[in-house]
Scaffold this active site. Structure first.
Site, PDB file in Angstrom:
ATOM      1  CG  ASN A   1      -0.424   0.148   2.841  1.00  0.00           C
ATOM      2  OD1 ASN A   1       0.284   1.378   2.613  1.00  0.00           O
ATOM      3  ND2 ASN A   1      -0.415  -1.007   3.298  1.00  0.00           N
TER       4      ASN A   1
ATOM      5  CG  ASN B   1      -6.935  -6.134   7.644  1.00  0.00           C
ATOM      6  OD1 ASN B   1      -6.469  -5.652   7.545  1.00  0.00           O
ATOM      7  ND2 ASN B   1      -7.883  -5.838   6.945  1.00  0.00           N
TER       8      ASN B   1
ATOM      9  NE  ARG C   1      -2.222  -8.268   5.864  1.00  0.00           N
ATOM     10  CZ  ARG C   1      -3.411  -7.535   6.530  1.00  0.00           C
ATOM     11  NH1 ARG C   1      -3.198  -6.384   6.330  1.00  0.00           N
ATOM     12  NH2 ARG C   1      -3.413  -8.183   8.196  1.00  0.00           N
TER      13      ARG C   1
ATOM     14  NE  ARG D   1      -4.968  -3.803  -0.239  1.00  0.00           N
ATOM     15  CZ  ARG D   1      -3.659  -4.299   1.491  1.00  0.00           C
ATOM     16  NH1 ARG D   1      -4.017  -4.654   2.118  1.00  0.00           N
ATOM     17  NH2 ARG D   1      -3.208  -3.299   0.890  1.00  0.00           N
TER      18      ARG D   1
ATOM     19  CG  HIS E   1      -8.107  -2.527   3.950  1.00  0.00           C
ATOM     20  ND1 HIS E   1      -6.963  -2.390   4.870  1.00  0.00           N
ATOM     21  CD2 HIS E   1      -8.325  -3.871   3.741  1.00  0.00           C
ATOM     22  CE1 HIS E   1      -6.745  -3.632   4.547  1.00  0.00           C
ATOM     23  NE2 HIS E   1      -7.454  -4.082   4.023  1.00  0.00           N
TER      24      HIS E   1
ATOM     25  CG  ASP F   1     -10.730  -0.311   8.592  1.00  0.00           C
ATOM     26  OD1 ASP F   1      -9.613  -0.379   8.374  1.00  0.00           O
ATOM     27  OD2 ASP F   1      -9.918  -1.239  10.047  1.00  0.00           O
TER      28      ASP F   1
ATOM     29  CB  ALA G   1       2.336  -1.505   8.822  1.00  0.00           C
TER      30      ALA G   1
ATOM     31  CB  CYS H   1      -5.498  -1.597  11.566  1.00  0.00           C
ATOM     32  SG  CYS H   1      -5.868  -0.502   9.834  1.00  0.00           S
TER      33      CYS H   1
END
Ligand SMILES: CN(C)C(=N)NCCC[C@H](N)C(=O)O
Length: 279
Positions: free
Chosen positions: A22, A71, A90, A137, A166, A168, A254, A260
């Site tokens: 990202n 996530n 991931r 995503r 994302h 959120d 990150a 998150c």
């Protein structure tokens, strides 16, 4: 039977910037590991002080983003719909989150095949509606199927800015009829959907959205954010909330912040009002 707010976190033992998936991430801009551990522990302590129960999934070497438990899945009652990560880096997290959830009593369902889905990072309840971020995503078709699996209404929202990858990062429900959002992260249609469906919708300024103002953990009236969101905090106070700031600079590197780093195990649908009424 009233239950305590219950939150899943993952200690940042193996956290670091090991790849770039990202725009916030640069392997040339490493996080300070010691500081990350201090910041994570402060967040955990604040959440414990709100009365929440905090559980931990064990960190795993080689999975630096496992700390971002939001996530892992979307939890709805005793069901959890597991993430299907878009990026290979991931995907190794999925079996760890699955095992933890199963060992602790959740019924874990796979999310629809062929669609990526990044859990509560992209799927947030406000009232009984599931707001679902797509394009960066997660996939819109997958969200509709998840809505059918859970028997809930889904309103898809297209995310148009790669920095807000994302849902959120740019939207946070505070109660069944109240939320904060960063308008420019959505297209016009998404902005209208939000304005029409949420009676009390408050915009966050760009400078504070960049500090992850919308990436807040809500436990009853307490709203925990990264530092650097003074205008949002003043607004929240004026509406009767109790905002708390805690520095999370090492996780911002990150592309993540307070929300998150947490997954609501008593259900995303509970976040924002459980603790206000005690039910
Ligand atoms: C739910 N939200 C906003 C997040 N979980 N963000 C953190 C994920 C960071 C990770 N490097 C990634 O790019 O996936």
């Amino acid at each position: 039977m009233p239950t305590l707010p219950h939150i899943l976190m993952c200690p940042p033992v193996h956290y670091g910037i090991e790849y770039e998936i990202n725009p916030w991430m640069s392997t040339a801009r490493q996080s300070n590991h010691k500081l990350a551990c201090v910041q994570w522990e402060s967040l955990r302590q604040i959440l414990l002080d709100t009365g929440a129960q905090v559980s931990e999934v064990s960190p795993v070497a080689g999975l630096p983003d496992l700390v971002f438990t939001a996530n892992a899945a979307i939890v709805f009652g005793q069901r959890a719909v597991l993430a299907r990560f878009k990026h290979e880096q991931r995907q190794g997290e999925e079996p760890h989150f699955r095992s933890w959830l199963e060992e602790h009593g959740w019924q874990v369902d796979e999310s629809p095949e062929d669609f990526s889905f990044e859990g509560a990072g992209d799927a947030l309840f406000c009232g009984d509606t599931l707001y679902a971020g797509y394009r960066q995503r997660s996939d819109a078709s997958g969200h509709q199927q998840i809505g059918e699996m859970l028997g809930v209404r889904v309103l898809p929202l297209e995310l148009v800015d790669a920095y807000y990858y994302h849902l959120d990062t740019c939207f946070c429900p505070l109660s069944p009829e109240e939320a904060i959002y960063f308008p420019a992260a959505f297209d016009d249609y998404g902005q209208r959907v939000l304005a029409k469906s949420i009676p009390k919708l408050h915009a966050v300024e760009e400078s504070e959205a960049r500090s992850f103002a919308c990436n807040a953990v809500v436990v009853g009236k307490t709203v925990v954010t990264n530092s650097g969101c003074p205008k949002l905090h003043a607004l929240l106070r004026s509406f009767g909330y109790d905002p708390i700031e805690t520095p999370l600079s090492e996780f911002v590197k990150a592309g993540g912040s307070a929300k998150c780093l947490t997954l609501r195990l008593d259900g995303e649908e509970a976040a924002g009002w459980k603790g206000q009424s005690g039910s």
